[in-house]
Write a protein that holds these residues in place. Sequence first.
Motif, PDB file in Angstrom:
ATOM      1  N   ILE A   1       0.856  -1.186   0.000  1.00  0.00           N
ATOM      2  CA  ILE A   1       0.000   0.000   0.000  1.00  0.00           C
ATOM      3  C   ILE A   1       0.891   1.234   0.000  1.00  0.00           C
ATOM      4  O   ILE A   1       1.735   1.388   0.883  1.00  0.00           O
ATOM      5  CB  ILE A   1      -0.912   0.041   1.246  1.00  0.00           C
ATOM      6  CG1 ILE A   1      -1.634  -1.291   1.448  1.00  0.00           C
ATOM      7  CG2 ILE A   1      -1.879   1.217   1.172  1.00  0.00           C
ATOM      8  CD1 ILE A   1      -2.444  -1.741   0.278  1.00  0.00           C
ATOM      9  N   TRP A   2       0.712   2.090  -0.967  1.00  0.00           N
ATOM     10  CA  TRP A   2       1.465   3.333  -1.083  1.00  0.00           C
ATOM     11  C   TRP A   2       0.480   4.492  -1.081  1.00  0.00           C
ATOM     12  O   TRP A   2      -0.674   4.346  -1.479  1.00  0.00           O
ATOM     13  CB  TRP A   2       2.256   3.370  -2.385  1.00  0.00           C
ATOM     14  CG  TRP A   2       3.479   2.517  -2.403  1.00  0.00           C
ATOM     15  CD1 TRP A   2       3.543   1.152  -2.336  1.00  0.00           C
ATOM     16  CD2 TRP A   2       4.824   2.966  -2.520  1.00  0.00           C
ATOM     17  NE1 TRP A   2       4.840   0.732  -2.405  1.00  0.00           N
ATOM     18  CE2 TRP A   2       5.649   1.825  -2.520  1.00  0.00           C
ATOM     19  CE3 TRP A   2       5.406   4.226  -2.628  1.00  0.00           C
ATOM     20  CZ2 TRP A   2       7.032   1.905  -2.618  1.00  0.00           C
ATOM     21  CZ3 TRP A   2       6.789   4.304  -2.733  1.00  0.00           C
ATOM     22  CH2 TRP A   2       7.586   3.164  -2.721  1.00  0.00           C
ATOM     23  N   PHE A   3       0.960   5.642  -0.659  1.00  0.00           N
ATOM     24  CA  PHE A   3       0.195   6.883  -0.722  1.00  0.00           C
ATOM     25  C   PHE A   3       0.993   7.860  -1.575  1.00  0.00           C
ATOM     26  O   PHE A   3       2.220   7.870  -1.531  1.00  0.00           O
ATOM     27  CB  PHE A   3      -0.017   7.468   0.672  1.00  0.00           C
ATOM     28  CG  PHE A   3      -0.914   6.635   1.528  1.00  0.00           C
ATOM     29  CD1 PHE A   3      -2.277   6.859   1.549  1.00  0.00           C
ATOM     30  CD2 PHE A   3      -0.408   5.607   2.304  1.00  0.00           C
ATOM     31  CE1 PHE A   3      -3.119   6.091   2.326  1.00  0.00           C
ATOM     32  CE2 PHE A   3      -1.236   4.825   3.086  1.00  0.00           C
ATOM     33  CZ  PHE A   3      -2.589   5.071   3.099  1.00  0.00           C
ATOM     34  N   GLN A   4       0.287   8.685  -2.330  1.00  0.00           N
ATOM     35  CA  GLN A   4       0.954   9.664  -3.190  1.00  0.00           C
ATOM     36  C   GLN A   4       0.232  10.998  -3.079  1.00  0.00           C
ATOM     37  O   GLN A   4      -0.996  11.062  -3.010  1.00  0.00           O
ATOM     38  CB  GLN A   4       0.928   9.178  -4.641  1.00  0.00           C
ATOM     39  CG  GLN A   4       1.814   9.949  -5.608  1.00  0.00           C
ATOM     40  CD  GLN A   4       1.251  11.265  -6.070  1.00  0.00           C
ATOM     41  OE1 GLN A   4       0.037  11.444  -6.186  1.00  0.00           O
ATOM     42  NE2 GLN A   4       2.108  12.219  -6.326  1.00  0.00           N
ATOM     43  N   VAL A   5       1.025  12.068  -3.044  1.00  0.00           N
ATOM     44  CA  VAL A   5       0.480  13.430  -3.057  1.00  0.00           C
ATOM     45  C   VAL A   5       1.617  14.389  -3.405  1.00  0.00           C
ATOM     46  O   VAL A   5       2.794  14.049  -3.277  1.00  0.00           O
ATOM     47  CB  VAL A   5      -0.194  13.794  -1.702  1.00  0.00           C
ATOM     48  CG1 VAL A   5       0.822  14.069  -0.628  1.00  0.00           C
ATOM     49  CG2 VAL A   5      -1.164  14.949  -1.859  1.00  0.00           C
ATOM     50  N   GLU A   6       1.253  15.575  -3.847  1.00  0.00           N
ATOM     51  CA  GLU A   6       2.232  16.590  -4.207  1.00  0.00           C
ATOM     52  C   GLU A   6       2.182  17.725  -3.186  1.00  0.00           C
ATOM     53  O   GLU A   6       1.152  17.957  -2.563  1.00  0.00           O
ATOM     54  CB  GLU A   6       1.946  17.193  -5.590  1.00  0.00           C
ATOM     55  CG  GLU A   6       1.842  16.188  -6.697  1.00  0.00           C
ATOM     56  CD  GLU A   6       0.476  15.516  -6.766  1.00  0.00           C
ATOM     57  OE1 GLU A   6      -0.514  16.072  -6.253  1.00  0.00           O
ATOM     58  OE2 GLU A   6       0.407  14.420  -7.320  1.00  0.00           O
ATOM     59  N   ALA A   7       3.303  18.425  -3.066  1.00  0.00           N
ATOM     60  CA  ALA A   7       3.364  19.602  -2.193  1.00  0.00           C
ATOM     61  C   ALA A   7       3.975  20.751  -2.985  1.00  0.00           C
ATOM     62  O   ALA A   7       4.939  20.563  -3.727  1.00  0.00           O
ATOM     63  CB  ALA A   7       4.204  19.329  -0.952  1.00  0.00           C
ATOM     64  N   ARG A   8       3.416  21.923  -2.802  1.00  0.00           N
ATOM     65  CA  ARG A   8       4.002  23.125  -3.404  1.00  0.00           C
ATOM     66  C   ARG A   8       4.964  23.707  -2.388  1.00  0.00           C
ATOM     67  O   ARG A   8       4.643  23.832  -1.205  1.00  0.00           O
ATOM     68  CB  ARG A   8       2.900  24.136  -3.730  1.00  0.00           C
ATOM     69  CG  ARG A   8       3.424  25.384  -4.380  1.00  0.00           C
ATOM     70  CD  ARG A   8       2.278  26.278  -4.775  1.00  0.00           C
ATOM     71  NE  ARG A   8       2.755  27.631  -4.962  1.00  0.00           N
ATOM     72  CZ  ARG A   8       2.069  28.583  -5.546  1.00  0.00           C
ATOM     73  NH1 ARG A   8       0.853  28.335  -5.986  1.00  0.00           N
ATOM     74  NH2 ARG A   8       2.564  29.780  -5.688  1.00  0.00           N
ATOM     75  N   PHE A   9       6.151  24.039  -2.847  1.00  0.00           N
ATOM     76  CA  PHE A   9       7.189  24.574  -1.975  1.00  0.00           C
ATOM     77  C   PHE A   9       7.798  25.780  -2.661  1.00  0.00           C
ATOM     78  O   PHE A   9       8.196  25.687  -3.822  1.00  0.00           O
ATOM     79  CB  PHE A   9       8.239  23.492  -1.712  1.00  0.00           C
ATOM     80  CG  PHE A   9       9.509  23.990  -1.111  1.00  0.00           C
ATOM     81  CD1 PHE A   9       9.497  24.719   0.066  1.00  0.00           C
ATOM     82  CD2 PHE A   9      10.727  23.721  -1.711  1.00  0.00           C
ATOM     83  CE1 PHE A   9      10.671  25.176   0.617  1.00  0.00           C
ATOM     84  CE2 PHE A   9      11.905  24.170  -1.165  1.00  0.00           C
ATOM     85  CZ  PHE A   9      11.878  24.890   0.005  1.00  0.00           C
ATOM     86  N   GLY A  10       7.821  26.919  -1.968  1.00  0.00           N
ATOM     87  CA  GLY A  10       8.325  28.108  -2.632  1.00  0.00           C
ATOM     88  C   GLY A  10       8.855  29.163  -1.702  1.00  0.00           C
ATOM     89  O   GLY A  10       8.992  28.967  -0.495  1.00  0.00           O
ATOM     90  N   GLN A  11       9.138  30.304  -2.296  1.00  0.00           N
ATOM     91  CA  GLN A  11       9.722  31.412  -1.551  1.00  0.00           C
ATOM     92  C   GLN A  11       8.757  31.994  -0.528  1.00  0.00           C
ATOM     93  O   GLN A  11       9.188  32.542   0.460  1.00  0.00           O
ATOM     94  CB  GLN A  11      10.186  32.505  -2.515  1.00  0.00           C
ATOM     95  CG  GLN A  11      11.392  32.096  -3.318  1.00  0.00           C
ATOM     96  CD  GLN A  11      11.796  33.158  -4.315  1.00  0.00           C
ATOM     97  OE1 GLN A  11      10.958  33.788  -4.942  1.00  0.00           O
ATOM     98  NE2 GLN A  11      13.093  33.347  -4.470  1.00  0.00           N
ATOM     99  N   GLN A  12       7.477  31.902  -0.767  1.00  0.00           N
ATOM    100  CA  GLN A  12       6.520  32.388   0.220  1.00  0.00           C
ATOM    101  C   GLN A  12       6.248  31.257   1.203  1.00  0.00           C
ATOM    102  O   GLN A  12       5.196  30.642   1.211  1.00  0.00           O
ATOM    103  CB  GLN A  12       5.231  32.844  -0.444  1.00  0.00           C
ATOM    104  CG  GLN A  12       5.402  34.124  -1.197  1.00  0.00           C
ATOM    105  CD  GLN A  12       4.065  34.717  -1.568  1.00  0.00           C
ATOM    106  OE1 GLN A  12       3.038  34.063  -1.560  1.00  0.00           O
ATOM    107  NE2 GLN A  12       4.078  35.995  -1.877  1.00  0.00           N
ATOM    108  N   GLY A  13       7.222  30.990   2.024  1.00  0.00           N
ATOM    109  CA  GLY A  13       7.135  29.895   2.981  1.00  0.00           C
ATOM    110  C   GLY A  13       6.221  30.222   4.145  1.00  0.00           C
ATOM    111  O   GLY A  13       5.483  31.213   4.149  1.00  0.00           O
ATOM    112  N   THR A  14       6.300  29.380   5.144  1.00  0.00           N
ATOM    113  CA  THR A  14       5.476  29.573   6.326  1.00  0.00           C
ATOM    114  C   THR A  14       6.358  29.940   7.506  1.00  0.00           C
ATOM    115  O   THR A  14       7.552  29.633   7.541  1.00  0.00           O
ATOM    116  CB  THR A  14       4.725  28.267   6.669  1.00  0.00           C
ATOM    117  OG1 THR A  14       5.684  27.219   6.808  1.00  0.00           O
ATOM    118  CG2 THR A  14       3.742  27.896   5.584  1.00  0.00           C
TER     119      THR A  14
END
Length: 190
Positions: free
Chosen positions: A20-33
């Motif tokens: 069982i695998w899970f997949q998802v994308e994350a946006r990562f950029g200069q406007q961080g947290t």
Amino acid sequence: YLKIGKPEARNDNPRKRIEIWFQVEARFGQQGTLTRQWALKGTRPTGWRQTQYEYLYVFGAACPQTGQTVGLLAPYLNTDSVNAFFREFRKEVPSDVHVVMIWDRAGFHTSKHVQLPDNVTLIPLPPYSPQLNPLEKLWQYHRKHYWSNRIYPDYDSLRIAAIDAWQKTCLDREKIKSICRAQYVESEFI
């Protein structure tokens, strides 16, 4: 065009190990947290937050049972990027394994142009339920430990930071097992 559902995976692949695998994308950029950080009592630490707009996408997939991960960095999020991810994924998963991949119903995931590897069966998550995907916890971990309170001058700096976080976290199988554990599927499939 896509095989969906767990019964088909077991019946169609009787001689293969099912993971069982899970997949998802994350946006990562200069406007961080900005995240909390430790400081001496009575002091106020400096927190950095940029206003530039460079960003990239981190594709990730993980098997919480084995701790194995597969990742890809991409400048865009579309069906071509998903297909590039699957080309890399195919290389990383052993031939005696059939993957049941759980992912969301993003438009680029449901496209008829997605080129799914033969050893992957998809199960879509219910709409509006990111909390069911344990990879979301991995992105929270990266944001808390690696991607926040920092300045990234350009795209290459973002790319290097994303690779660094991935290597420090996702190559540690025990850490992935801990962060991405999904009890709700363990008894169902194991």
